[in-house]
Design an enzyme around this catalytic site. Structure first.
Site, PDB file in Angstrom:
ATOM      1  N   GLY A 176       0.893  -1.199   0.089  1.00 49.35           N
ATOM      2  CA  GLY A 176      -0.017  -0.015   0.189  1.00 49.35           C
ATOM      3  C   GLY A 176       0.780   1.249  -0.028  1.00 49.35           C
ATOM      4  N   GLY A 201       5.667   4.869  -8.656  1.00 47.12           N
ATOM      5  CA  GLY A 201       6.509   3.500  -9.065  1.00 47.12           C
ATOM      6  C   GLY A 201       5.505   2.453  -9.107  1.00 47.12           C
ATOM      7  N   HIS A 202       4.605   2.292  -7.891  1.00 46.47           N
ATOM      8  CA  HIS A 202       3.757   1.134  -8.108  1.00 46.47           C
ATOM      9  C   HIS A 202       2.747   1.199  -9.317  1.00 46.47           C
ATOM     10  CE1 HIS A 202       4.258   1.613  -3.736  1.00 46.47           C
ATOM     11  NE2 HIS A 202       4.460   0.098  -3.659  1.00 46.47           N
ATOM     12  N   ASP A 209      14.070  -1.902  -5.349  1.00 48.52           N
ATOM     13  CA  ASP A 209      14.460  -3.206  -4.552  1.00 48.52           C
ATOM     14  C   ASP A 209      15.046  -4.702  -5.459  1.00 48.52           C
ATOM     15  OD1 ASP A 209      13.032  -2.126  -2.091  1.00 48.52           O
ATOM     16  OD2 ASP A 209      11.384  -2.009  -3.436  1.00 48.52           O
ATOM     17  N   GLN A 244      15.807  -7.632  -4.091  1.00 45.67           N
ATOM     18  CA  GLN A 244      14.402  -8.392  -3.513  1.00 45.67           C
ATOM     19  C   GLN A 244      13.988  -9.203  -5.002  1.00 45.67           C
ATOM     20  OE1 GLN A 244      11.143  -6.773  -1.376  1.00 45.67           O
ATOM     21  NE2 GLN A 244      10.335  -6.432  -3.290  1.00 45.67           N
ATOM     22  N   ARG A 275       8.224   5.175   1.989  1.00 41.98           N
ATOM     23  CA  ARG A 275       8.738   5.873   3.144  1.00 41.98           C
ATOM     24  C   ARG A 275       9.219   7.069   3.064  1.00 41.98           C
ATOM     25  NH1 ARG A 275      10.212   0.102   3.892  1.00 41.98           N
ATOM     26  NH2 ARG A 275       9.878  -0.320   6.087  1.00 41.98           N
TER      27      ARG A 275
END
Length: 331
Positions: free
Chosen positions: A41, A46-47, A169, A172, A211
């Site tokens: 969320g 970017g999302h 990331d 990841q 963040r």
């Protein structure tokens, strides 16, 4: 997540594992492809870039929103992590929506229960041995255990044809691709786990992150320091400077900006790592073979109480399966 507490949305909201599997069965019966974007969320551009790539390549796109306790250490910011579901849904609607949003509850995702302290956790967890302890894993032990566990659960629930993760990331994304290979995933197959270039602020190239919302006004002014330090290190490396020299120049830049502005900053690390093993590369440029795989130049920087991460690729990003950044903005 209880459907009674959710805002109204034109997008179908799947609030349980049962409803997600019912939706997926219908899509399976129709024999059409499903793209998937896993998030916690607090969505940003970017999302949305990941969503756009998915919508371009798949018949249906589903996004998940779940703040995963297993990837937060006991001292980290689980309780204060931004939760903005109403804004998230509105942003998705503004770009033309997705076909479903999966909003699983804690009991669906962790039937055996979950606590933030790994010493007290019980149940089944997924660990990518030897790879999750390098780079970010050195600073955040067990972080990738939490990521691999929750993404395995999400892949089992959604069974995506393709999945999309951001380059910000990078470790990841590469680690999850390896997990799909090691555990013989068919949904998605490893080659169908795609990496999308980092979305950046148009004014100062700060990598977009949920963040970033933690940053105060003065902190935000210098939040691109890590990107500037990485860029300086990349320039030095490509001009023939040794690795230690590149890292030293990057550290000096961070320290100079900290001293000049007075903003509290602390460099966690800047390092060059092999993109396959994640091991630290040697000091000499001759040890790196760009023709077989690129090198990851990455770092983490505390700005005030906010930990920012970023990376640049030394070599051809296409060798890591990083997609072209351009997709249409509307559908």
């Amino acid at each position: 997540m209880s459907s009674s507490t959710l805002p109204e949305s034109t997008i179908p909201l799947l609030t349980s594992l049962t409803s997600c599997r019912q939706w997926r069965q219908q899509v399976r019966d129709d024999r059409i492809s499903v793209g998937f974007v896993a998030t916690m969320g607090a969505l940003h551009a970017g999302h949305l870039s990941l969503v756009r790539h998915s919508k371009k390549a798949n018949d249906r796109t589903v996004i998940s929103i779940f703040v995963n306790p297993a990837q937060f250490a006991p001292h980290e910011d689980l309780s204060t992590y931004p939760r903005t579901i109403e804004q998230d849904l509105r942003m998705l609607e503004e770009i033309g929506g997705v076909d479903a949003v999966f909003l699983p509850g804690m009991k669906d995702m962790y039937p055996s229960g979950i606590v933030q302290d790994p010493e007290r956790q019980r149940g089944t967890f997924v660990e990518v041995k030897g790879y999750g302890s390098e780079m970010e894993g050195r600073s955040r032990p067990l972080f990738f255990r939490g990521v691999a566990t929750v993404v395995t659960k999400l892949f089992n629930a959604v069974e995506p044809t393709r999945a999309y993760f951001g380059q910000k990331d990078i470790q990841q994304a590469l680690l999850l691709r390896r997990m799909c290979s090691d555990l013989l995933f068919s949904h998605p197959e490893p080659q169908n786990l795609h990496i999308v270039p980092t979305e950046r602020d148009g004014t100062d190239n700060l990598a977009l992150s949920s963040r970033n919302a933690y940053l105060g006004p003065e902190e935000r002014k210098v939040a691109n320091t890590l990107y500037r330090a990485l860029s300086l290190a990349k320039e030095g490396w490509e001009s023939g400077l040794s690795k230690s020299g590149c890292i030293a120049s990057a550290r000096d830049l961070v320290e100079g900006i900290r001293a000049e502005t007075g903003v509290e900053m602390r460099l966690d690390y800047i390092e060059l790592n092999d993109s396959d093993s994640f091991e630290v590369v040697g000091d000499e440029k001759t040890e790196v073979d760009y023709g077989t795989r690129p090198v990851l130049l990455s770092g983490a920087l505390w700005v005030g109480r906010t930990r920012l991460i970023d990376n640049l690729i030394l070599g051809d990003p296409a060798l890591l399966g990083i997609l072209d950044s351009h997709v249409e903005g509307k559908f």
